[in-house]
Scaffold this motif. Structure first.
Motif, short mmCIF file in Angstrom:
data_model
loop_
_atom_site.label_atom_id
_atom_site.label_comp_id
_atom_site.label_asym_id
_atom_site.label_seq_id
_atom_site.Cartn_x
_atom_site.Cartn_y
_atom_site.Cartn_z
N UNK A 46 1.07 -1.03 0.21
CA UNK A 46 0.21 0.03 -0.06
C UNK A 46 0.76 1.43 0.11
N UNK A 69 3.14 0.44 3.03
CA UNK A 69 3.62 -0.43 4.13
C UNK A 69 2.86 -1.89 3.15
N UNK A 97 1.93 -6.17 3.41
CA UNK A 97 0.73 -7.18 4.74
C UNK A 97 1.02 -8.35 3.47
N UNK A 133 -9.50 -0.79 10.25
CA UNK A 133 -8.15 -0.27 10.07
C UNK A 133 -8.21 1.17 10.91
N UNK A 177 -5.10 3.98 12.78
CA UNK A 177 -3.38 4.51 12.54
C UNK A 177 -3.52 5.36 13.93
N UNK A 180 2.14 6.67 13.77
CA UNK A 180 2.49 6.11 13.84
C UNK A 180 2.08 5.15 12.53
N UNK A 181 2.42 3.54 12.16
CA UNK A 181 2.20 2.64 11.09
C UNK A 181 0.72 2.06 11.30
N UNK A 182 0.13 1.15 10.63
CA UNK A 182 -1.23 0.61 9.87
C UNK A 182 -1.95 0.24 11.28
N UNK A 220 -4.59 -3.07 11.47
CA UNK A 220 -5.89 -4.07 12.06
C UNK A 220 -6.59 -3.72 13.45
N UNK A 263 -10.07 3.64 9.61
CA UNK A 263 -10.43 3.36 8.23
C UNK A 263 -11.30 2.39 7.61
N UNK A 287 -6.67 -9.03 1.00
CA UNK A 287 -5.89 -7.99 1.35
C UNK A 287 -7.02 -6.62 0.97
N UNK A 288 -6.96 -5.66 1.19
CA UNK A 288 -8.00 -4.71 1.33
C UNK A 288 -7.65 -3.46 0.71
N UNK A 306 -10.31 1.85 0.11
CA UNK A 306 -10.52 2.59 2.02
C UNK A 306 -11.16 3.51 1.59
N UNK A 307 -11.87 3.88 2.67
CA UNK A 307 -11.92 5.14 2.96
C UNK A 307 -11.22 6.12 2.99
N UNK A 308 -12.01 7.54 3.98
CA UNK A 308 -10.52 9.18 3.70
C UNK A 308 -10.21 8.32 4.81
#
Lengths: 108, 121
Positions: free
Chosen positions: A35, A86, A88, B37, B39, B43-45, B47, B95, B107-108, B111-113
């Motif tokens: 991503x 990123x 995943x 998900x 954030x 920082x990072x993502x 889930x 998100x 996988x994703x 994604x929304x905003x």
């Protein structure tokens, strides 16, 4: 639990090639997805299933995966590629997704 | 076009509750798994949770299990996240994303905003 490790940062000059690694135990046996997240924006899928690109993603973005390392390669880097990236995977033992730590790509 | 729009974020005190919503359009919502998900700032993502297309299968991250509840209304093309007993460490952009479930290679996309949740006194 399964851990994905990415370098915190990668710097690259315009027109050159950026390689972003994602390390994990025997990651080559899993499918890896990538991503791109530009500042203030939501993540966007740029590579799925190791090396496939969603429609609309430039061919400059490619992926590979073998052994303990997956790699996202950005060819002919442009200023607009500056973003966080990123990786995943899906952890089948827990039925959960796992995200990598993220890599900030800076275009010099 | 495919679109996910989150709402419901805001400032809440520790121990408080908040309900996030995600409105989907441009695709057959009832055919897809969906996920939240988050954030944290800088920082990072991470889930948070996902739900199957019918709502019969649900998973949570350990960090939110017992406090957050994911649900969906396929008739309204909407995904929800009820967040209770909020903590400072829940502060993040949340998100919603469509989870493409393909034989364990999930996988994703898209994604929304995102919607910002701030937990602070």
């Amino acid at each position: 639990s399964y851990v994905l490790t990415q370098p915190p940062s990668v710097s690259v000059a315009p027109g050159q090639t950026a390689r972003i690694t994602c390390g994990g135990n025997n990651i080559g046996s899993k499918s890896v997805h990538w991503y791109q997240q530009k500042p203030g924006q939501a993540p966007v899928l740029v590579v799925y299933d190791d090396s496939d690109r969603p429609s609309g993603i430039p061919e400059r973005f490619s992926g590979s995966n073998s052994g303990n390392t997956a790699t996202l390669t950005i060819s002919r880097v442009e200023a607009g590629d500056e973003a966080d990236y990123y990786c995943q995977v899906w952890d089948s033992s827990s039925d959960h997704p796992i995200f990598g730590t993220g890599t900030k790509v800076t275009v010099l | 076009q495919v679109q996910l729009v989150e709402s419901g974020g805001g400032l809440v005190k520790p121990g408080g509750s908040l309900r996030l919503s995600c409105a989907a359009s441009g695709f057959t919502f009832s055919d897809y798994y969906m996920s939240w998900i988050r954030q944290a700032p800088g920082k990072g993502l991470e889930w948070v949770s996902y739900i199957s297309s019918s709502g019969s299968t649900i998973y949570y991250a350990d960090s939110v299990k017992g406090r957050f509840t994911i649900s969906r209304d396929n008739a309204k093309n909407s995904l929800y996240l009820q967040m209770n007993s909020l903590r400072a460490e829940d502060t993040a952009v949340y998100y919603c994303a469509s989870l493409i479930a393909v034989a364990g290679r999930n996988w994703f996309d898209p994604w929304g905003q995102g919607t910002l949740v701030t937990v602070s006194s």
